[in-house]
Design a protein around this motif. Structure first.
Motif, PDB file in Angstrom:
ATOM      1  N   THR A   8       7.369  -2.926  -3.867  1.00  0.00           N
ATOM      2  CA  THR A   8       6.434  -3.150  -2.773  1.00  0.00           C
ATOM      3  C   THR A   8       5.828  -1.804  -2.413  1.00  0.00           C
ATOM      4  N   VAL A   9       4.597  -1.858  -1.945  1.00  0.00           N
ATOM      5  CA  VAL A   9       3.896  -0.644  -1.536  1.00  0.00           C
ATOM      6  C   VAL A   9       3.029  -0.994  -0.330  1.00  0.00           C
ATOM      7  N   ALA A  10       2.984  -0.071   0.633  1.00  0.00           N
ATOM      8  CA  ALA A  10       2.135  -0.289   1.809  1.00  0.00           C
ATOM      9  C   ALA A  10       0.716  -0.581   1.332  1.00  0.00           C
ATOM     10  N   ALA A  11       0.108  -1.619   1.891  1.00  0.00           N
ATOM     11  CA  ALA A  11      -1.197  -2.087   1.418  1.00  0.00           C
ATOM     12  C   ALA A  11      -2.263  -0.999   1.449  1.00  0.00           C
ATOM     13  N   ASP A  12      -2.186  -0.093   2.426  1.00  0.00           N
ATOM     14  CA  ASP A  12      -3.215   0.941   2.518  1.00  0.00           C
ATOM     15  C   ASP A  12      -2.886   2.200   1.718  1.00  0.00           C
ATOM     16  N   ASN A  13      -1.793   2.203   0.981  1.00  0.00           N
ATOM     17  CA  ASN A  13      -1.425   3.363   0.164  1.00  0.00           C
ATOM     18  C   ASN A  13      -2.093   3.233  -1.207  1.00  0.00           C
ATOM     19  N   LEU A  14      -3.392   3.490  -1.213  1.00  0.00           N
ATOM     20  CA  LEU A  14      -4.187   3.276  -2.425  1.00  0.00           C
ATOM     21  C   LEU A  14      -3.789   4.212  -3.556  1.00  0.00           C
ATOM     22  N   ARG A  15      -3.395   5.436  -3.235  1.00  0.00           N
ATOM     23  CA  ARG A  15      -2.983   6.385  -4.278  1.00  0.00           C
ATOM     24  C   ARG A  15      -1.772   5.841  -5.039  1.00  0.00           C
ATOM     25  N   ALA A  16      -0.781   5.342  -4.303  1.00  0.00           N
ATOM     26  CA  ALA A  16       0.413   4.791  -4.948  1.00  0.00           C
ATOM     27  C   ALA A  16       0.062   3.536  -5.743  1.00  0.00           C
ATOM     28  N   ARG A  17      -0.773   2.699  -5.191  1.00  0.00           N
ATOM     29  CA  ARG A  17      -1.156   1.480  -5.905  1.00  0.00           C
ATOM     30  C   ARG A  17      -1.842   1.814  -7.224  1.00  0.00           C
ATOM     31  N   ARG A  18      -2.724   2.798  -7.217  1.00  0.00           N
ATOM     32  CA  ARG A  18      -3.405   3.212  -8.454  1.00  0.00           C
ATOM     33  C   ARG A  18      -2.403   3.758  -9.473  1.00  0.00           C
ATOM     34  N   LEU A  19      -1.421   4.532  -8.987  1.00  0.00           N
ATOM     35  CA  LEU A  19      -0.381   5.047  -9.883  1.00  0.00           C
ATOM     36  C   LEU A  19       0.329   3.892 -10.582  1.00  0.00           C
ATOM     37  N   TYR A  20       0.777   2.922  -9.807  1.00  0.00           N
ATOM     38  CA  TYR A  20       1.515   1.805 -10.396  1.00  0.00           C
ATOM     39  C   TYR A  20       0.633   0.986 -11.336  1.00  0.00           C
ATOM     40  N   GLU A  21      -0.622   0.803 -10.986  1.00  0.00           N
ATOM     41  CA  GLU A  21      -1.542   0.070 -11.865  1.00  0.00           C
ATOM     42  C   GLU A  21      -1.715   0.796 -13.197  1.00  0.00           C
ATOM     43  N   ARG A  22      -1.757   2.137 -13.177  1.00  0.00           N
ATOM     44  CA  ARG A  22      -1.869   2.898 -14.432  1.00  0.00           C
ATOM     45  C   ARG A  22      -0.679   2.635 -15.349  1.00  0.00           C
ATOM     46  N   GLY A  71       4.485  -0.070  16.993  1.00  0.00           N
ATOM     47  CA  GLY A  71       3.739  -1.218  17.496  1.00  0.00           C
ATOM     48  C   GLY A  71       2.699  -1.770  16.541  1.00  0.00           C
ATOM     49  N   ALA A  72       2.487  -1.116  15.410  1.00  0.00           N
ATOM     50  CA  ALA A  72       1.495  -1.574  14.433  1.00  0.00           C
ATOM     51  C   ALA A  72       2.189  -2.313  13.296  1.00  0.00           C
ATOM     52  N   TYR A  73       1.690  -3.501  12.972  1.00  0.00           N
ATOM     53  CA  TYR A  73       2.203  -4.253  11.839  1.00  0.00           C
ATOM     54  C   TYR A  73       1.489  -3.787  10.575  1.00  0.00           C
ATOM     55  N   LEU A  74       2.255  -3.666   9.492  1.00  0.00           N
ATOM     56  CA  LEU A  74       1.697  -3.211   8.225  1.00  0.00           C
ATOM     57  C   LEU A  74       1.995  -4.227   7.130  1.00  0.00           C
ATOM     58  N   ASP A  75       1.008  -4.435   6.286  1.00  0.00           N
ATOM     59  CA  ASP A  75       1.162  -5.340   5.154  1.00  0.00           C
ATOM     60  C   ASP A  75       1.718  -4.567   3.955  1.00  0.00           C
ATOM     61  N   GLU A  76       2.409  -5.301   3.093  1.00  0.00           N
ATOM     62  CA  GLU A  76       2.881  -4.711   1.843  1.00  0.00           C
ATOM     63  C   GLU A  76       2.335  -5.507   0.671  1.00  0.00           C
ATOM     64  N   VAL A  77       1.979  -4.782  -0.373  1.00  0.00           N
ATOM     65  CA  VAL A  77       1.529  -5.389  -1.614  1.00  0.00           C
ATOM     66  C   VAL A  77       2.749  -5.519  -2.521  1.00  0.00           C
ATOM     67  N   LEU A  78       2.918  -6.694  -3.110  1.00  0.00           N
ATOM     68  CA  LEU A  78       4.007  -6.965  -4.040  1.00  0.00           C
ATOM     69  C   LEU A  78       3.447  -6.780  -5.445  1.00  0.00           C
TER      70      LEU A  78
END
Length: 170
Positions: free
Chosen positions: A124-138, A155-162
């Motif tokens: 899982t990766v925080a949805a707004d962590n685009l750098r990490a998402r790009r790494l994993y996609e590579r 107080g802020a809810y955060l989404d995670e990308v699976l």
């Protein structure tokens, strides 16, 4: 000549202090990128960290210097789940970003997964962590879902990308 890609090594129980310090740094400096809270991790003993390193597959690097990045792989238990593993705890210090260390860590974990017969790796990766998402996609990871409001920080809810990787991807 391009700079050499850093090498990584498996971390062992003797690396517990450096491992724990780097995890705490990541959770402290980037609370919106990790689902683990620093107050939860800071209550863990060095003995617990050493036990984790002795029983799970954790790599760090560079192999020939102070620890600047870490990542772990834990295989699921049970006859119906043993084909899967979880990639967890990826963190690379700011000064080592862009050096290839993060890729070397992912490569080391996926090499171990293949060697160990793991067919699917999830993370899982925080949805707004685009750098990490790009790494994993590579490295062949694909998105298979989003968990809305997965964790809450200040107080802020955060989404995670699976995301998932399958051994036939690479």
């Amino acid at each position: 000549m391009s700079p050499a890609v850093p090498s990584v090594r498996r971390l062992l129980a003797d690396d517990a202090a450096a491992f724990q310090a780097l995890r705490l740094e990541g959770f402290s400096r980037h609370p919106f990128q990790f689902r683990v809270a620093i107050e939860d991790e800071s209550s863990r003993t060095l003995e617990a960290a050493a036990h984790r390193l002795a029983n799970e597959y954790v790599v760090g690097g560079p192999a020939d210097g102070p620890l600047l990045g870490i990542g772990g792989l834990t295989r699921f238990a049970g006859a119906k789940l043993e084909h899967k593993a979880l990639l967890w705890g990826m963190y690379v210090r700011d000064e080592a970003r862009g050096t290839g260390l993060a890729g070397a860590i992912v490569e080391g974990l996926l090499d171990h997964a293949r060697f160990d017969g793991v067919e699917t790796v999830v993370l899982t990766v925080a949805a707004d962590n685009l750098r990490a998402r790009r790494l994993y996609e590579r490295w062949g990871f694909t998105v298979y879902g989003i968990e809305p409001r997965s964790f809450k920080v200040d107080g802020a809810y955060l989404d995670e990308v699976l995301m998932m990787w399958q051994s036939g991807n690479i």
